[in-house]
Enzyme design. Structure first.
Site, PDB file in Angstrom:
ATOM      1  N   TYR A 241     -28.138-144.928  97.184  1.00  0.00           N
ATOM      2  CA  TYR A 241     -29.366-144.198  97.539  1.00  0.00           C
ATOM      3  C   TYR A 241     -30.625-144.831  96.953  1.00  0.00           C
ATOM      4  O   TYR A 241     -30.835-146.028  97.068  1.00  0.00           O
ATOM      5  CB  TYR A 241     -29.280-142.734  97.078  1.00  0.00           C
TER       6      TYR A 241
ATOM      7  N   VAL B  22     -21.417-136.666  94.958  1.00  0.00           N
ATOM      8  CA  VAL B  22     -21.873-135.655  93.996  1.00  0.00           C
ATOM      9  C   VAL B  22     -20.744-134.961  93.232  1.00  0.00           C
ATOM     10  O   VAL B  22     -21.009-134.206  92.297  1.00  0.00           O
ATOM     11  CB  VAL B  22     -22.772-134.572  94.646  1.00  0.00           C
TER      12      VAL B  22
HETATM   13  N1  GLN Z   1     -21.268-132.911 100.702  1.00  0.00           N
HETATM   14  C1  GLN Z   1     -22.435-133.389 100.033  1.00  0.00           C
HETATM   15  C2  GLN Z   1     -23.690-133.050 100.817  1.00  0.00           C
HETATM   16  O1  GLN Z   1     -23.719-133.194 101.978  1.00  0.00           O
HETATM   17  C3  GLN Z   1     -22.339-134.869  99.806  1.00  0.00           C
HETATM   18  C4  GLN Z   1     -23.531-135.439  99.079  1.00  0.00           C
HETATM   19  C5  GLN Z   1     -23.207-136.547  98.109  1.00  0.00           C
HETATM   20  O2  GLN Z   1     -22.081-136.706  97.655  1.00  0.00           O
HETATM   21  N2  GLN Z   1     -24.224-137.307  97.709  1.00  0.00           N
HETATM   22  O3  GLN Z   1     -24.670-132.618 100.279  1.00  0.00           O
END
Ligand code: GLN
Length: 310
Positions: A244, A262
């Site tokens: 990111y 996350v």
């Molecule tokens: N399921 C999470 C979302 O859509 C995945 C985001 C992530 O892992 N950065 O917010």
């Protein structure tokens, strides 16, 4: 490259150093993730010869979250031509949060498939191609790339995110507004959240990384599970967009493709050498595990793994 056993003392030292780091916080916006033990820590490395090093809580299963974006993009690359895909999602880093409420590029499409907007657009393409078989097809591809017979979805995490994921719902509605989704928003979100809820361990992640570094062939088999062209494309986007708004710094400091999620997982791979899986539930404000970042940084430095290493 040293066989994995020769690097064990260095990896052990790195593991111990990272264990001392307790920055970040467990993700709470997906309620089911909030209850995870923040102190869990696991590191696995799998060489292209299939030999694996496992340290810490490597038996603990966690959900892939955004790491799944790598595989849904791979699935689309296997079945669609470049031109069709490029109409729906680009390959440029956003420099923004992974869940940024969409900013479309000048071609009016999400910037890349590693952020939520792009992955939701990719998920829609999977449904268009496979209809009712979309989930089965996705899970089959996930399993074969992970070198397993099957993978399962953590239904509690899935339901938790499906019930509360209004930000992703907003992104999906905006995509639909711009004619970037052909299927109903709820159907696309359900598959997207299922992808995010696929369960894995760090050793699965390391095997996945090793399959990537082994040109699409799991270390223990001769079967090619992904086309080489697919890999070249997926890895390019992982390198430039996988971390990111930290992607540039990552390439500078670490210098090989990676993807974080996350739940605290980090997948990375060193071309022709190894796959690495780290899990530590505390994540930073960019949604990546600080321990995962540190492990990769130290591996790169101490074993000279940067793709442009001199
Ligand atoms: N399921 C999470 C979302 O859509 C995945 C985001 C992530 O892992 N950065 O917010």
């Amino acid at each position: 490259m040293n066989p994995v056993s020769n690097i064990e003392p260095t990896v052990r030292e790195i593991f111990e150093l990272a264990l001392k780091l307790d920055e970040g916080k467990v993700t709470t916006y997906i309620p089911e993730l909030a209850g995870v033990d923040p102190d869990l820590f696991a590191l696995s490395i799998c060489g292209t010869d299939g030999r694996t090093l496992n340290m810490g809580d490597t038996g603990h299963m966690f959900t892939m979250q955004s790491i799944s974006k790598v595989l849904s993009y791979a699935l689309v690359l296997e079945y669609y031509d470049d031109e069709t895909i490029m109409e729906r999602v680009g390959v440029e880093a956003t420099g923004e949060d992974f869940d940024s409420i969409i900013k479309l590029d000048h071609h009016k499409r999400p910037f890349n498939p590693m952020v939520n907007a792009g992955a939701i657009a990719v998920t829609d393409m999977i449904i268009s191609r496979f209809k009712d078989e979309a989930l089965v097809k996705s899970l089959d591809l996930f399993a074969s790339v992970l070198g397993k017979n099957e993978v399962s979805v953590d239904e509690a995490v899935f339901m938790s995110e499906y019930r509360t994921g209004e930000r992703n719902r907003a992104i999906a509605h905006l995509l639909k507004n711009f004619s970037l989704l052909d299927n109903p928003v709820e159907e696309v979100l359900a598959l997207y959240f299922k992808h995010c809820s696929v369960q894995i361990t760090t050793s699965d992640l390391a095997c996945l990384g090793a399959t990537f570094s082994n040109k699409g062939c799991p270390a223990s088999s001769v079967r090619q599970v992904l086309k080489r062209e697919t890999l070249q494309k997926v890895l390019s986007v992982m390198l430039t967009c996988g971390m990111y708004n930290y992607a540039g710094q990552w390439v500078y400091d670490v210098g090989f493709p990676a993807k974080s999620g996350v739940s605290g997982g980090v997948l990375s791979m060193v071309p022709d050498k190894m796959g690495v899986g780290v899990f530590s539930p505390r994540v930073d404000d960019k949604g990546s595990s600080p321990r995962g970042v540190l492990v990769n940084k130290l591996l790169s430095e101490r074993l000279n793994l940067h793709i442009f290493a001199c």
